[in-house]
Design an enzyme around this catalytic site. Structure first.
Site: not given
Length: 626
Positions: A2, A100, A261, A361
């Site tokens: 967000c 959360d 990715l 990564g």
């Protein structure tokens, strides 16, 4: 994921607080295109833009406790929120959502700000406690999620991006000239400084307490490379693999499509491999490619995708247009000179058409020892052990001048470069490698008035401070520590955050799970880097998981064809904008010196592509923001 913003005032508001909060929130609309909300009471204002990833129906923010005492805005993900929710529920805490955000609020109600030690995730948040009349503002340990702030006498404002603070009344757009020098040193502006006077970045692993008495900063976490005590057991390859798998598994939770990715390197390939083991169906993966180039990364990414049955998407990256560079300048907030920002931006835009969340990564090189500078440093250490320490630099420099060049020999047997490398102290070698513009070039390029304005400023002081804080560790661990605090937090992670959130894509970085980072940091440097090879422990632990072609390939940077771009439209743009009489950079740089630099590069007298690109980036930023 967000965008958050807000303020705290201790006097009367001379403006409409709701209107200001809406403007601050709208400046972050791209970070949270799904929903938004604002809150204002007793001088405390919070704004939120939401990208719905977990509990789309129940996670709206700002989140207010039932009794109205506390209100919270959160950017990011708390990966262990299910575990924490179960603990809190057993102790009688009620829950009305699966988000959360509510877990963090309940945890604060029980533990106060100490709750931050229980969080496992990437986050920045602001929590206002009405009873205590105090605002807590915090950033995650590694610095995955950003936070900017400004402080005046009786007011404090914050935001996920600098542009949201520019919507707060009274915030100046005046450029901090020291930051321009920092930019030409590193290619970014290191924390806590920003490109604008009076606006700061909250450093990773820190929180702020804002009260009527002022602002107090606390560092609640730092990375520790202290080796395990003698007799302490080093994790086996199987145990390290299990830790990697757990870090990836914990970050898969989402109520939206998830992909990867994929660069074709060992780190992103390993992440995709562990994802494939845990996810049902075929995991989408996305790779940037450069048409017309020999693209080894593309070929290795395709091998990895086939190995794991991934639905592979190739995203072609062409020479950037003027429109693209202007868009990127807006989204990055500050001048950012890493040219890999372009393919990252285009890749994230392509991935967002298919998924809402991607794992990457990033962080593997810093944590596991993947960069060449770590390998060079281990070579330096080995050679310096043969020479008395107090004379090592002078003796090795003299030896480097005396021995033959040996260009006909294999690289490992060329003594001159080895001895010259060993003669340089690690912090000087690091500063030289990471600097885009050396002091001699600055003397030629900087205008006299700009040099005078910088009197006493030392852009490399941030590097020296990191070396000083890490002096108790071996020099390779020091280099890793400096990378974590500067290049990773303010370079790599800034690039990924801005490039992804520009398109409403959440990118998670499991290799930077703080428990995994802490585990690997305390491994001996020799287990990570030795004999000219990096990531030694990681490579061993991934045998059978990562295809051999990828597991044993040399480290490659994510580098676009910058020189080719400068020969085309990007070079024409440089001439039109940078060499114009009214250019923004002419405030700082001598136009004749810049033109000479450009002509020398075009004539191939010297390759200064990175510096030329950096000047163009700064020009583009100045035209967009000022």
């Amino acid at each position: 994921m967000c965008g958050i913003a807000g303020f705290l005032r201790f006097g009367p508001s001379p403006f409409d607080p709701h209107a200001v909060l809406h403007r601050m929130g709208e400046a972050l609309h791209h970070r949270g295109p799904d929903d938004g909300g604002v809150y204002f009471r007793d001088g405390a204002g919070l704004a939120h833009r939401r990208l719905s990833v977990v509990d789309p129906e129940g996670g709206a923010q700002p989140f207010v406790s039932e009794d109205g005492r506390t209100v919270l805005v959160l950017n990011g993900e708390i990966y262990n929120h299910d575990e924490l929710r179960n603990e809190l529920a057993q102790r009688g805490h009620p829950f009305r959502t699966r988000s959360d955000t509510e877990v963090l609020l309940r945890l604060y109600e029980e533990m106060g700000i100490a709750c931050i030690g229980r969080l496992r995730g990437m986050f920045s948040f602001a929590l206002y406690d009405h009873r205590e009349r105090r605002l807590w503002v915090a950033r995650d340990r590694i610095g995955v999620k950003p936070l900017y702030y400004v402080q005046h006498a009786d007011e404090f404002a914050f935001g996920s991006e600098l542009k949201s603070l520019l919507e707060y009344p009274g915030v100046s757009r005046a450029v901090d000239e020291r930051s321009i020098d920092d930019f030409f040193t590193f290619g970014y502006v290191p924390s806590p400084r920003t490109v604008m006077n009076g606006i700061s970045k909250l450093e990773a692993g820190n929180f702020l307490l804002v009260t009527e008495r002022g602002v107090e900063r606390t560092q609640y976490w730092d990375l520790d490379f202290t080796p395990r005590e003698s007799g302490g057991r080093t994790p086996s390859d199987v145990e390290l693999r299990r830790s990697l798998e757990e870090a990836v598994a914990e970050q898969l939770g989402a109520d939206v499509p998830v992909g990867a990715l994929l660069s074709g390197g060992i780190d992103s390939t390993a992440v995709l491999g562990f994802m494939a083991e845990r996810m049902s169906g075929s995991t989408p993966s996305f790779t940037a490619s450069f048409p017309g180039t020999r693209d080894e990364d593309r070929e290795c990414a395709k091998v990895a995708a086939e190995r794991y049955g991934s639905r592979w998407h190739e995203v072609e990256v062409s020479e950037p247009s003027v429109e693209l560079l202007d868009r990127m300048a807006w989204h990055f907030d500050e001048p950012f000179a890493d040219p890999s920002a372009v393919p990252t931006f285009v890749l994230c835009e392509g991935a967002r058409k298919q998924v809402t969340v991607c794992l990457s990564g990033d962080g593997g090189d810093e944590s596991f020892g993947g960069y060449r500078r770590y390998r060079d440093n281990e070579t330096r250490r080995a050679i310096r052990r043969l020479v008395p320490n107090h004379r090592a630099g002078a003796v090795l420099a003299a030896a480097g001048r005396a021995v033959p060049d040996g260009r006909w020999l294999p690289k490992p047997l060329r003594l001159r470069p080895l001895l010259r490398l060993a003669a340089v102290e690690p912090r000087l070698a690091y500063s030289g490698e990471m600097s885009i513009c050396d002091e001699a070039s600055k003397q030629r390029l900087y205008r006299g008035t700009f040099r005078l304005a910088l009197a006493g400023h030392d852009s490399l002081s941030v590097v020296r401070a990191c070396f000083d804080r890490s002096a108790r560790w071996d020099s390779t661990s020091q280099l890793q520590y400096v990378d974590f605090k500067t290049y990773l937090a303010d370079g790599i992670l800034t690039k990924v955050d801005r490039a992804s959130m520009a398109h409403g894509l959440e990118v998670r970085v499991p290799l930077l799970d703080h428990a995994l980072v802490e585990l690997v940091a305390r491994l001996p440097s020799s287990s990570k880097v030795a004999w000219g090879r990096g990531k030694r422990h990681l490579v061993r632990s991934l045998r059978g998981i990562v295809p051999p072609r990828i597991l044993h390939r040399k480290k490659r940077g994510f580098t676009p064809p910058l020189n080719r771009w400068l020969e085309g439209g990007v070079g024409s743009l440089f001439e039109r904008r940078v060499l114009a009489e009214d250019s923004f950079v002419s405030r700082f740089l001598d136009t004749d010196a810049v033109r000479s630099l450009w002509n020398d590069h075009r004539a191939r007298i010297v390759d200064r592509a990175q510096l030329i690109w950096s000047i163009l980036v700064l020009e583009t930023w100045g035209r967009r923001f000022l």
